[in-house]
Scaffold this motif. Structure first.
Motif, PDB file in Angstrom:
ATOM      1  N   GLU A   1       0.824  -1.208   0.000  1.00  0.00           N
ATOM      2  CA  GLU A   1       0.000   0.000   0.000  1.00  0.00           C
ATOM      3  C   GLU A   1       0.863   1.265   0.000  1.00  0.00           C
ATOM      4  OE1 GLU A   1      -2.224  -3.440   1.492  1.00  0.00           O
ATOM      5  OE2 GLU A   1      -0.284  -2.572   2.051  1.00  0.00           O
ATOM      6  N   THR A   2       1.940   1.246   0.769  1.00  0.00           N
ATOM      7  CA  THR A   2       2.843   2.398   0.797  1.00  0.00           C
ATOM      8  C   THR A   2       3.526   2.589  -0.548  1.00  0.00           C
ATOM      9  OG1 THR A   2       3.241   2.122   3.162  1.00  0.00           O
ATOM     10  CG2 THR A   2       4.879   3.376   1.919  1.00  0.00           C
ATOM     11  N   ALA A   3       3.932   1.479  -1.168  1.00  0.00           N
ATOM     12  CA  ALA A   3       4.578   1.569  -2.478  1.00  0.00           C
ATOM     13  C   ALA A   3       3.645   2.198  -3.504  1.00  0.00           C
ATOM     14  CB  ALA A   3       5.019   0.180  -2.940  1.00  0.00           C
ATOM     15  N   LEU A   4       2.369   1.828  -3.477  1.00  0.00           N
ATOM     16  CA  LEU A   4       1.413   2.425  -4.410  1.00  0.00           C
ATOM     17  C   LEU A   4       1.223   3.909  -4.111  1.00  0.00           C
ATOM     18  CD1 LEU A   4      -0.609   2.271  -6.701  1.00  0.00           C
ATOM     19  CD2 LEU A   4      -2.305   1.386  -5.078  1.00  0.00           C
ATOM     20  N   GLU A   5       1.211   4.284  -2.841  1.00  0.00           N
ATOM     21  CA  GLU A   5       1.108   5.709  -2.496  1.00  0.00           C
ATOM     22  C   GLU A   5       2.290   6.501  -3.049  1.00  0.00           C
ATOM     23  OE1 GLU A   5      -1.312   5.294   1.755  1.00  0.00           O
ATOM     24  OE2 GLU A   5       0.877   5.450   1.744  1.00  0.00           O
ATOM     25  N   LEU A   6       3.486   5.915  -3.012  1.00  0.00           N
ATOM     26  CA  LEU A   6       4.666   6.609  -3.524  1.00  0.00           C
ATOM     27  C   LEU A   6       4.518   6.945  -5.002  1.00  0.00           C
ATOM     28  CD1 LEU A   6       7.495   4.473  -1.866  1.00  0.00           C
ATOM     29  CD2 LEU A   6       6.727   6.743  -1.162  1.00  0.00           C
TER      30      LEU A   6
END
Length: 452
Positions: free
Chosen positions: A341-346
């Protein structure tokens, strides 16, 4: 000219990345006049009409991806030239770019855009290596993308074959590029000041570049890394001492930052772009020098970048997300670091915030710009489809992109860029450009295996 209204209808999942991080099952999105006007359940929006309806059955919809650092204007013509361990790679890169003509840079840029958009990137930063911005502007207009550009300058001798200007001349060139380019293509083009780095620029040039960015209400980016510096100060401390750090400053790469440097970046409101594939390919040791978890913990807005296709050899932001989500787990032996999820936010909302576009891009919600990516999940790498974020980051690639929309305009359809009539013909022309450039510069390296 206003694009026709579009309704993306009955998507299997719409990953909004909004404040609640909603994932809407059987969702629809409507775009009018370049903006999202409706997001919700397909059943609730069945009455909403549009000029065009795209059947999104079996699709996953995400915001358009943001690529925060991508040298695009030359690299596709010389892709694959360098072996893994070639010394002084950048010196050769800039020597080859120096001999390219205006038409050659246009064609190479256009080919690069077909790959970027085909893989779901709708906004990117070309950090100053464009020689002929007006020619490239024609390619950006044709492709329909969003781009941040500027003139890269330096006023110190350097080992990379980069041209050196006197300080006054360098400042004048940057200011002229902003005056000429900022806001072009109905606002899809933004121009920033782009001094190359602290190593290649005098304090006067860096201070002047920041003043220009402040005066024009735009931003500044430079290549930057941390660690030991001259006179006992780290590079980030030096920027802070010069008064350069601030909310409109974007620092690219940022390996080997100390805790104090991260604190300074966070306190100033500056943003960071990391290029994890470049670090890995170059043996940069993410385990030792990568500080993404610490930057995020400190509240720094971070974007992902793929750098150039000579550095990472791909422009696929899904692959870039995958690396960001896996390399820190492996390097530090901690599976909790940088979840999918964090990677997609980046690549979406956090990346957009890092590029000073957090209020308009990176999220699917009413009032945002209509930049969307539709993934065809009727492919084996997507199934079984239980959690679309995990499937996207860990199982998919940009090859499964079906449709890309920028400001309500469909620029990729059925996996094919709509803005190039003869893609194979363009590829062949760029191949010839690369051959000429290599012959003129003498840059070339034999294959390790015999080509017979």
């Amino acid at each position: 000219m206003t694009a026709p209204s579009i309704k993306i209808d009955k998507a299997q999942y719409v990953i909004t990345v909004d404040d609640r991080r909603r994932i809407i099952r059987n969702g629809s999105v409507v775009i009018r006049d370049g903006q999202v006007t409706h997001v919700g359940k397909a059943d609730d929006l069945h009455h909403v009409r549009a000029d065009r309806v795209i059947d999104a059955t079996g699709m996953v919809v995400t915001p358009g991806f943001v690529n925060g650092h991508m040298h695009i204007s030359y690299a596709h013509s010389v892709r694959g030239v360098f072996p893994d361990d070639v010394p002084d790679r950048l010196k050769h890169v800039f020597a080859m770019q120096a001999v390219m003509t205006e038409e050659e840079e246009y064609l190479t840029t256009l080919l690069g855009l077909t790959e970027l958009l085909r893989m779901g990137t709708t906004t990117f930063v070309d950090p100053g290596t464009t020689k002929y911005p007006q020619a490239c502007l024609a390619a950006y207009e044709k492709a329909g993308c969003r781009v941040v550009i500027g003139e890269q300058v330096q006023d110190l001798q350097n080992p990379l074959n980069l041209p050196v200007h006197d300080t006054t001349g360098a400042l004048e060139r940057m200011e002229a590029s902003i005056a000429e380019l900022h806001g072009r293509l109905r606002g899809r083009v933004r121009a920033w000041t782009m001094p190359f780095s602290l190593d290649f620029c005098t304090p006067q040039l860096l201070i002047g570049a920041k003043e220009i960015a402040d005066r024009y209400g735009t931003a500044m980016t430079l290549h930057h890394s941390g660690g030991a510096g001259a006179h006992g100060a780290t590079p980030t401390e030096r920027l802070a001492e010069l008064g350069i750090l601030g909310p409109n400053v974007v620092l690219s790469h940022c390996m080997n930052l100390t805790e104090l440097e991260i604190e300074l970046i966070a306190a100033s409101g500056a943003s960071v772009v990391i290029c994890p594939s470049t670090v890995m390919k170059g043996g940069g040791n993410t385990g030792r020098g990568g500080r993404l978890p610490e930057l995020l913990s400190a509240g720094v807005a971070v974007s992902l970048g793929t750098d150039s296709v000579n550095s990472s050899n791909f422009s696929d932001m899904v692959r870039c997300m995958n690396i960001a989500a896996t390399v820190y787990k492996d390097a530090r032996g901690d599976r909790s670091l940088i979840p999918a999820e964090t990677a997609l936010e980046l690549a979406t909302r956090t990346g957009a915030a890092a590029l000073q576009a957090g209020n308009s891009l990176g999220v699917i919600e009413v009032g945002r710009r209509g930049d969307l990516v539709l993934f065809d999940t009727r492919r084996p790498e997507w199934r079984s489809l239980v959690d679309p974020v995990r499937n996207l980051v860990y199982s998919s690639t940009g090859e499964s992109v079906d449709t890309v929309i920028v400001e309500g305009r469909v620029v990729v359809e059925a996996g094919t860029p709509r803005f190039v009539d003869d893609l194979w013909g363009l590829i062949q022309r760029v191949e010839k450009i690369g051959k000429r450039v290599r012959e003129v510069t003498g840059v070339g390296f034999p294959s390790r295996w015999p080509i017979v």
